[in-house]
Design an enzyme around this catalytic site. Structure first.
Site, short mmCIF file in Angstrom:
data_model
loop_
_atom_site.label_atom_id
_atom_site.label_comp_id
_atom_site.label_asym_id
_atom_site.label_seq_id
_atom_site.Cartn_x
_atom_site.Cartn_y
_atom_site.Cartn_z
N TYR A 105 10.60 37.02 25.19
CA TYR A 105 10.03 37.57 23.97
C TYR A 105 9.84 36.45 22.95
O TYR A 105 10.80 35.79 22.53
CB TYR A 105 10.95 38.65 23.40
N HIS A 145 4.82 40.37 19.50
CA HIS A 145 4.21 41.31 18.57
C HIS A 145 3.41 40.52 17.54
O HIS A 145 3.83 39.44 17.14
CB HIS A 145 5.26 42.17 17.88
#
Length: 234
Positions: A105, A145
């Protein structure tokens, strides 16, 4: 025109060569905090800065100039599927998710303005992916994101083979305002995803957002329109 391009390329190479790339250290706390506040609209806690500069669970890389100032950085957390946030479930196909697999991530990737367009962000991202392909074969996806309004970042990630995974309405809280986000993913080491499982929530999210926007528009229209304009004749 060619001369200007050559001059730009030479300046870019000089900037890259003038940087030292290394992992973050515990004594980078204040410098990382300074850079992140310049680069990102989100407010991170002191615990977060402490964590990324001292914990081994993160892969970090910083570009440092000759005055020991950090001008670029990337922070990546290696996690299991079960450690993913709820909105990121489904990144991997079920057959893979039952195995001992990992995901990477990207928490932060940024370059200070004076050092942009020199290939530094691409260098940092490509370096992470290369290491994951060589040393973390169980890592099947790199994801992140991003604000839907951050078009330059979206173009950057799509250029590096990231694909849109999910639309995240009202995902960010910036100041006192909610903002929409996207989840982008790049599959590596044989990682795959279930197209139908991904498409269904993606479409539903957009339908909900569109319906909410339509309701708000209709409500505002009637609020702002005088009643005497709507006379029903029988």
């Amino acid at each position: 025109m060619r001369e200007n391009t050559d001059r730009f390329m030479t300046a870019s190479i000089d900037l890259m060569e003038g940087l030292n790339f290394r992992s973050l250290r515990s004594n980078d706390f204040n410098e990382v905090q300074r850079v992140c506040r310049l680069l990102f609209p989100l407010n991170y806690s002191d615990e977060w800065y402490q964590d990324i500069t001292s914990s081994n669970k993160y892969y970090t890389r910083a570009g440092v100039d000759d005055l020991c100032r950090i001008v670029a950085l990337i922070v990546v957390e290696i996690k299991s599927r079960n450690d993913c946030q709820r909105e990121d479930f489904g990144l991997l196909y079920d057959d893979l998710s039952n195995q001992h697999v990992e995901l990477a991530y990207v928490l932060s990737l940024g370059v200070l303005p004076d050092y942009r367009r020199c290939g530094i962000a691409s260098f940092l991202l490509a370096g992470v992916i290369k290491i994951l392909k060589q040393e973390r074969l169980n890592c099947k996806a790199v994801y992140l994101h991003v604000l839907t309004s951050n078009v330059p970042a979206i173009n950057f990630y799509e250029h590096h083979k990231f694909q849109l995974f999910k639309y995240l309405p009202q995902y960010y809280l910036i100041g006192n305002q909610l903002a929409d986000g996207y989840c982008y993913v790049c599959y590596i080491n044989g990682g795959v995803y279930d197209t139908m499982k991904t498409l269904r929530p993606f479409c539903l999210s957009h339908l909900r957002a569109s319906a909410r926007s339509l309701c708000e528009s209709v409500t505002n229209f009637f609020k702002n329109t005088s009643k005497d304009r709507f006379v029903i004749k029988v």
